[in-house]
Design a protein around this motif. Structure first.
Motif, PDB file in Angstrom:
ATOM      1  N   SER A 229       0.745  -1.076  -0.016  1.00 49.00           N
ATOM      2  CA  SER A 229       0.127   0.121   0.089  1.00 49.00           C
ATOM      3  C   SER A 229       0.799   1.167  -0.007  1.00 49.00           C
ATOM      4  CB  SER A 229      -0.953   0.003   1.262  1.00 49.00           C
ATOM      5  OG  SER A 229      -1.256   1.125   1.257  1.00 49.00           O
ATOM      6  N   GLU A 230       0.580   2.093  -0.879  1.00 46.35           N
ATOM      7  CA  GLU A 230       1.337   3.623  -1.053  1.00 46.35           C
ATOM      8  C   GLU A 230       0.672   4.509  -0.883  1.00 46.35           C
ATOM      9  OE1 GLU A 230       4.527   3.862  -3.914  1.00 46.35           O
ATOM     10  OE2 GLU A 230       4.260   1.632  -4.430  1.00 46.35           O
ATOM     11  N   VAL A 231       1.161   5.564  -0.236  1.00 47.43           N
ATOM     12  CA  VAL A 231       0.374   6.824   0.317  1.00 47.43           C
ATOM     13  C   VAL A 231       1.219   7.991  -0.057  1.00 47.43           C
ATOM     14  CG1 VAL A 231      -1.120   8.256   2.130  1.00 47.43           C
ATOM     15  CG2 VAL A 231      -0.675   5.638   2.232  1.00 47.43           C
ATOM     16  N   PHE A 232       0.642   8.975  -0.694  1.00 45.81           N
ATOM     17  CA  PHE A 232       1.345  10.244  -0.904  1.00 45.81           C
ATOM     18  C   PHE A 232       0.909  11.287  -0.116  1.00 45.81           C
ATOM     19  CE2 PHE A 232       1.355  14.188  -3.862  1.00 45.81           C
ATOM     20  CZ  PHE A 232       2.660  14.448  -3.783  1.00 45.81           C
ATOM     21  N   HIS A 233       2.103  11.789   0.686  1.00 46.55           N
ATOM     22  CA  HIS A 233       1.907  13.078   1.379  1.00 46.55           C
ATOM     23  C   HIS A 233       2.513  14.287   1.081  1.00 46.55           C
ATOM     24  CE1 HIS A 233       2.097  10.495   5.615  1.00 46.55           C
ATOM     25  NE2 HIS A 233       1.569   9.914   4.523  1.00 46.55           N
ATOM     26  N   PHE A 234       1.579  15.330   0.995  1.00 48.37           N
ATOM     27  CA  PHE A 234       1.922  16.474   0.438  1.00 48.37           C
ATOM     28  C   PHE A 234       1.355  17.886   1.068  1.00 48.37           C
ATOM     29  CE2 PHE A 234      -2.353  15.216  -0.820  1.00 48.37           C
ATOM     30  CZ  PHE A 234      -2.966  16.421  -1.143  1.00 48.37           C
ATOM     31  N   GLU A 235       1.868  18.967   0.722  1.00 45.50           N
ATOM     32  CA  GLU A 235       1.311  20.137   1.436  1.00 45.50           C
ATOM     33  C   GLU A 235       0.704  20.993   0.262  1.00 45.50           C
ATOM     34  OE1 GLU A 235       3.266  23.657   4.092  1.00 45.50           O
ATOM     35  OE2 GLU A 235       4.604  22.171   3.399  1.00 45.50           O
ATOM     36  N   VAL A 236      -0.064  21.807   0.718  1.00 44.20           N
ATOM     37  CA  VAL A 236      -1.000  22.828  -0.060  1.00 44.20           C
ATOM     38  C   VAL A 236      -0.368  24.206   0.106  1.00 44.20           C
ATOM     39  CG1 VAL A 236      -3.204  23.832  -0.912  1.00 44.20           C
ATOM     40  CG2 VAL A 236      -3.128  21.494   0.105  1.00 44.20           C
ATOM     41  N   GLU A 237       0.215  24.753  -0.951  1.00 43.11           N
ATOM     42  CA  GLU A 237       1.032  25.978  -0.861  1.00 43.11           C
ATOM     43  C   GLU A 237      -0.156  27.084  -1.006  1.00 43.11           C
ATOM     44  OE1 GLU A 237       4.553  25.703  -3.123  1.00 43.11           O
ATOM     45  OE2 GLU A 237       5.666  24.879  -1.520  1.00 43.11           O
ATOM     46  N   GLU A 238      -0.920  27.564  -0.190  1.00 42.47           N
ATOM     47  CA  GLU A 238      -1.818  28.597  -0.304  1.00 42.47           C
ATOM     48  C   GLU A 238      -1.749  29.590   1.084  1.00 42.47           C
ATOM     49  OE1 GLU A 238      -5.777  27.146  -1.073  1.00 42.47           O
ATOM     50  OE2 GLU A 238      -4.959  26.127  -2.986  1.00 42.47           O
TER      51      GLU A 238
ATOM     52  N   TYR B   2      -1.549  16.947   3.772  1.00 42.25           N
ATOM     53  CA  TYR B   2      -2.674  15.926   3.556  1.00 42.25           C
ATOM     54  C   TYR B   2      -1.931  14.643   2.965  1.00 42.25           C
ATOM     55  CZ  TYR B   2      -6.027  19.792   3.592  1.00 42.25           C
ATOM     56  OH  TYR B   2      -6.650  20.640   4.181  1.00 42.25           O
ATOM     57  N   ALA B   3      -2.378  13.582   3.198  1.00 43.87           N
ATOM     58  CA  ALA B   3      -2.162  12.373   2.657  1.00 43.87           C
ATOM     59  C   ALA B   3      -3.188  11.658   1.622  1.00 43.87           C
ATOM     60  CB  ALA B   3      -1.775  11.293   3.749  1.00 43.87           C
ATOM     61  N   ILE B   4      -2.657  11.213   0.704  1.00 42.75           N
ATOM     62  CA  ILE B   4      -3.856  10.728  -0.417  1.00 42.75           C
ATOM     63  C   ILE B   4      -3.290   9.206  -0.819  1.00 42.75           C
ATOM     64  CG2 ILE B   4      -2.763  11.729  -2.504  1.00 42.75           C
ATOM     65  CD1 ILE B   4      -5.573  11.761  -3.697  1.00 42.75           C
ATOM     66  N   GLY B   5      -4.206   8.312  -0.416  1.00 40.63           N
ATOM     67  CA  GLY B   5      -3.925   7.007  -1.166  1.00 40.63           C
ATOM     68  C   GLY B   5      -5.221   6.206  -1.251  1.00 40.63           C
ATOM     69  N   THR B   6      -5.281   5.079  -1.584  1.00 42.74           N
ATOM     70  CA  THR B   6      -4.206   4.380  -1.347  1.00 42.74           C
ATOM     71  C   THR B   6      -3.923   3.277  -2.747  1.00 42.74           C
ATOM     72  OG1 THR B   6      -2.868   2.639   0.049  1.00 42.74           O
ATOM     73  CG2 THR B   6      -5.340   2.561  -0.023  1.00 42.74           C
TER      74      THR B   6
ATOM     75  N   GLY C  47      -1.198  12.760  -9.329  1.00 46.31           N
ATOM     76  CA  GLY C  47      -2.148  13.203 -10.252  1.00 46.31           C
ATOM     77  C   GLY C  47      -3.617  13.228  -9.587  1.00 46.31           C
ATOM     78  N   LEU C  48      -3.985  12.123  -8.752  1.00 45.51           N
ATOM     79  CA  LEU C  48      -5.321  12.297  -8.035  1.00 45.51           C
ATOM     80  C   LEU C  48      -5.118  13.332  -7.015  1.00 45.51           C
ATOM     81  CD1 LEU C  48      -5.744   8.421  -7.043  1.00 45.51           C
ATOM     82  CD2 LEU C  48      -7.163   9.772  -8.584  1.00 45.51           C
ATOM     83  N   ALA C  49      -4.189  13.730  -6.178  1.00 51.47           N
ATOM     84  CA  ALA C  49      -4.274  14.853  -5.579  1.00 51.47           C
ATOM     85  C   ALA C  49      -4.540  16.235  -6.189  1.00 51.47           C
ATOM     86  CB  ALA C  49      -2.936  15.110  -4.783  1.00 51.47           C
ATOM     87  N   GLN C  50      -3.852  16.330  -7.443  1.00 47.08           N
ATOM     88  CA  GLN C  50      -4.278  17.498  -8.138  1.00 47.08           C
ATOM     89  C   GLN C  50      -5.430  17.337  -8.749  1.00 47.08           C
ATOM     90  OE1 GLN C  50      -0.833  16.963 -11.041  1.00 47.08           O
ATOM     91  NE2 GLN C  50       0.383  18.358  -9.808  1.00 47.08           N
TER      92      GLN C  50
ATOM     93  N   ASP D 154      -7.475  23.636  -7.616  1.00 52.69           N
ATOM     94  CA  ASP D 154      -7.369  25.042  -7.513  1.00 52.69           C
ATOM     95  C   ASP D 154      -5.893  25.274  -6.544  1.00 52.69           C
ATOM     96  OD1 ASP D 154      -9.256  25.644  -9.274  1.00 52.69           O
ATOM     97  OD2 ASP D 154     -10.623  25.568  -7.422  1.00 52.69           O
ATOM     98  N   SER D 155      -5.230  24.194  -6.493  1.00 53.98           N
ATOM     99  CA  SER D 155      -4.152  24.369  -5.276  1.00 53.98           C
ATOM    100  C   SER D 155      -2.759  24.023  -6.021  1.00 53.98           C
ATOM    101  CB  SER D 155      -4.400  23.336  -3.943  1.00 53.98           C
ATOM    102  OG  SER D 155      -5.479  23.869  -3.421  1.00 53.98           O
ATOM    103  N   GLN D 156      -1.957  24.751  -5.567  1.00 52.50           N
ATOM    104  CA  GLN D 156      -0.252  24.402  -5.590  1.00 52.50           C
ATOM    105  C   GLN D 156       0.236  23.402  -4.652  1.00 52.50           C
ATOM    106  OE1 GLN D 156       1.733  25.402  -8.292  1.00 52.50           O
ATOM    107  NE2 GLN D 156      -0.451  26.676  -8.636  1.00 52.50           N
ATOM    108  N   ILE D 157       0.599  22.275  -5.177  1.00 53.62           N
ATOM    109  CA  ILE D 157       0.638  21.023  -4.396  1.00 53.62           C
ATOM    110  C   ILE D 157       2.417  20.809  -4.235  1.00 53.62           C
ATOM    111  CG2 ILE D 157       0.742  18.418  -4.103  1.00 53.62           C
ATOM    112  CD1 ILE D 157      -2.270  18.750  -5.285  1.00 53.62           C
ATOM    113  N   ARG D 158       2.927  20.702  -3.136  1.00 51.81           N
ATOM    114  CA  ARG D 158       4.337  20.647  -2.839  1.00 51.81           C
ATOM    115  C   ARG D 158       4.442  19.009  -2.177  1.00 51.81           C
ATOM    116  NH1 ARG D 158       7.989  20.673   1.220  1.00 51.81           N
ATOM    117  NH2 ARG D 158       6.544  21.372   2.737  1.00 51.81           N
ATOM    118  N   ASP D 159       5.446  18.439  -2.724  1.00 52.35           N
ATOM    119  CA  ASP D 159       5.757  16.840  -2.388  1.00 52.35           C
ATOM    120  C   ASP D 159       6.068  16.876  -0.905  1.00 52.35           C
ATOM    121  OD1 ASP D 159       4.974  16.455  -4.939  1.00 52.35           O
ATOM    122  OD2 ASP D 159       6.737  15.063  -5.383  1.00 52.35           O
ATOM    123  N   ILE D 160       5.712  16.025  -0.174  1.00 53.12           N
ATOM    124  CA  ILE D 160       6.503  15.774   1.291  1.00 53.12           C
ATOM    125  C   ILE D 160       7.086  14.483   1.114  1.00 53.12           C
ATOM    126  CG2 ILE D 160       6.175  15.522   3.709  1.00 53.12           C
ATOM    127  CD1 ILE D 160       3.651  17.316   3.725  1.00 53.12           C
TER     128      ILE D 160
END
Length: 346
Positions: free
Chosen positions: A207-216, A242-246, A268-271, A276-282
Motif C-alpha cells: 500500500s502506498e500513500v502520498f503526503h503533500f502540502e498545499v501552498e496557499e 494531507y495524505a492521499i492513498g491508496t 495526479g489524484l491529489a491535483q 485550484d491548489s499548488q501542491i508540494r511533495d512531502i
C-alpha cells in the motif's frame, strides 16, 4: 496471573500486549521493527459504517473498534501523556452524481439505528462541499458522517508501547525465536507471518500513500476525512498538509521502496481533487498490509499453546484497540463482546 510472549510489535501485537499487561499479566513482546510495517504508513481512518463490504463478522469487529475508540484514547493518553492524534472532524464520502449519492445516503444512513456513535448523517450538495473543505473540488456531491474520525498510526503505536511499559510489560527490540517463548505464545507478526510456519496462510498487499502540502495563503485545518471515488481517501495531517492513498497490490516482495508509477498516479489524484491548489511533495509512505482467507482476520488458537491474531489488512488501525481488549478478556476467561468462533475459522 499468566505469562505471555508476543511476537510482533505492530498495532495488533502492541494492543494485545497493552491490554494483557494492564490486566496484570507477565508479558514479553519481541519486535524487530521491520521497514514497511503497515501501522506507520496507514492514514488511520475510523469510519467503518460507510464500507460496502457485506461480511457481518468483519463489520461487527470494525464497528466495535470505532465504538471503543473515544474511551480507549482518553484512557491511554491519560496514562501515558502521549497524544495519539485521534480526532473526529467527520467523514465526507463523495459520489459521482446525484443518483449514486441518493443510493449511498440511504445505505449509510440505514446503519445509524444500530450505531448511534455515527452521529448526524446528511447529504452535502456540490456547492456546500467547499464550506467543509476549502481545498476540495466541488465536482462531486457527498454524504457527511459526523462520527467519522482519524488516528495517527505512528503516534498510536507510541502510546500503546508507552502504556504497555507503564503496566509492566517488557518490550524487546530483536528478532523472536520460538525457544524464547514463555507461557502462551501470541503471533501478531503481520505480513511477516510467512516466517512462523502456522496456518492460516497470511499474504500481504503493498500500500502506498502520498503526503503533500498545499501552498496557499489560506490556512486550513480540522477538515473532515474525505472518502473519494473508488478506494481513494484524503486525510489531513496538519495545517495545509494531507495524505492521499491508496494503492493495493498483492505481492510476495517485502520491499518498502516507493514506486515512481504510484507516485505519479497519487500525485495526479491529489491535483484532481485539489484542482485550484499548488501542491508540494512531502514524501511517499509504503506499508505491507497482511490479509488472510476471504480478507477476514484470523483471531484464535492454532495449536494448544499458540494463538494467532493477524490478517487485519487496511482495517488494522480501526480494529486493533478493541481486538486487544477482546483478546485479553478472552484469554482471561471473561465475557467478550465478540464471538471468537467467528474469527478462528481453521
Amino acid at each position: 496471573m499468566s505469562t505471555y510472549t508476543i511476537a510482533g510489535g505492530g498495532i495488533a501485537g502492541a494492543s494485545i500486549g497493552y491490554h494483557l499487561a494492564k490486566a496484570g499479566h507477565t508479558v514479553t513482546l519481541y519486535d524487530r521493527a521491520d521497514t514497511g510495517q503497515a501501522t506507520a504508513a496507514s492514514a488511520g481512518i475510523i469510519c467503518p459504517w460507510v464500507s460496502q463490504k457485506r461480511n457481518k463478522n468483519w463489520y461487527r469487529l470494525v464497528t466495535a473498534g470505532a465504538r471503543y475508540y473515544p474511551e480507549f484514547v482518553e484512557t491511554i493518553e491519560a496514562e501515558t501523556g502521549v497524544s495519539t492524534g485521534y480526532k473526529r472532524e467527520g467523514a465526507l464520502c463523495l459520489f459521482k452524481d446525484d443518483v449514486v449519492l441518493e443510493k449511498g445516503f440511504n445505505r449509510i444512513h440505514s446503519k445509524k439505528e444500530n450505531a448511534p456513535e455515527m452521529g448526524e448523517v446528511y447529504k452535502v450538495q456540490r456547492e456546500d462541499v467547499k464550506k467543509m473543505h476549502p481545498h476540495l473540488t466541488d465536482l462531486y456531491p457527498g454524504v457527511y458522517v459526523e462520527g467519522g474520525g482519524q488516528i495517527e498510526g505512528a503516534n498510536l503505536l507510541k502510546a500503546l508501547k508507552a502504556g504497555f511499559l507503564h503496566h509492566g510489560g517488557q518490550w524487546i527490540n530483536q528478532d523472536f525465536e520460538h525457544k524464547k517463548a514463555e507461557g502462551l505464545l501470541i503471533y501478531a507478526s503481520g505480513a511477516w507471518a510467512i516466517e512462523q510456519g502456522y496456518q492460516p496462510e497470511i499474504r500481504h498487499q503493498r500500500s502506498e500513500v502520498f503526503h503533500f502540502e498545499v501552498e496557499e495563503a489560506v490556512k486550513t485545518a480540522d477538515t473532515p476525512v474525505v472518502m473519494a471515488l473508488g478506494p481513494i481517501y484524503l486525510v489531513e495531517l496538519g495545517t495545509n498538509k494531507y495524505a492521499i492513498g491508496t494503492t493495493h497490490v498483492e505481492t510476495e516482495s517485502f520491499s518498502a521502496e516507493p514506486s515512481q508509477e504510484n507516485y505519479e498516479y497519487l500525485k495526479g489524484l491529489a491535483q484532481r481533487y485539489f484542482p485550484d491548489s499548488q501542491i508540494r511533495d512531502i514524501n511517499m509512505m509504503v506499508g505491507l498490509k497482511p490479509f488472510a482467507r476471504d480478507y477476514m482476520p484470523y483471531i484464535g488458537y492454532v495449536e494448544k499453546n499458540v494463538f494467532v491474531a493477524n490478517g487485519l489488512g487496511s482495517t488494522g488501525l480501526t480494529a486493533s484497540p478493541v481486538l486487544g481488549r477482546e483478546v485479553a478478556k478472552f484469554l482471561n476467561g471473561e465475557e467478550t463482546e465478540l464471538n471468537f468462533d467467528d474469527y478462528s475459522y481453521l
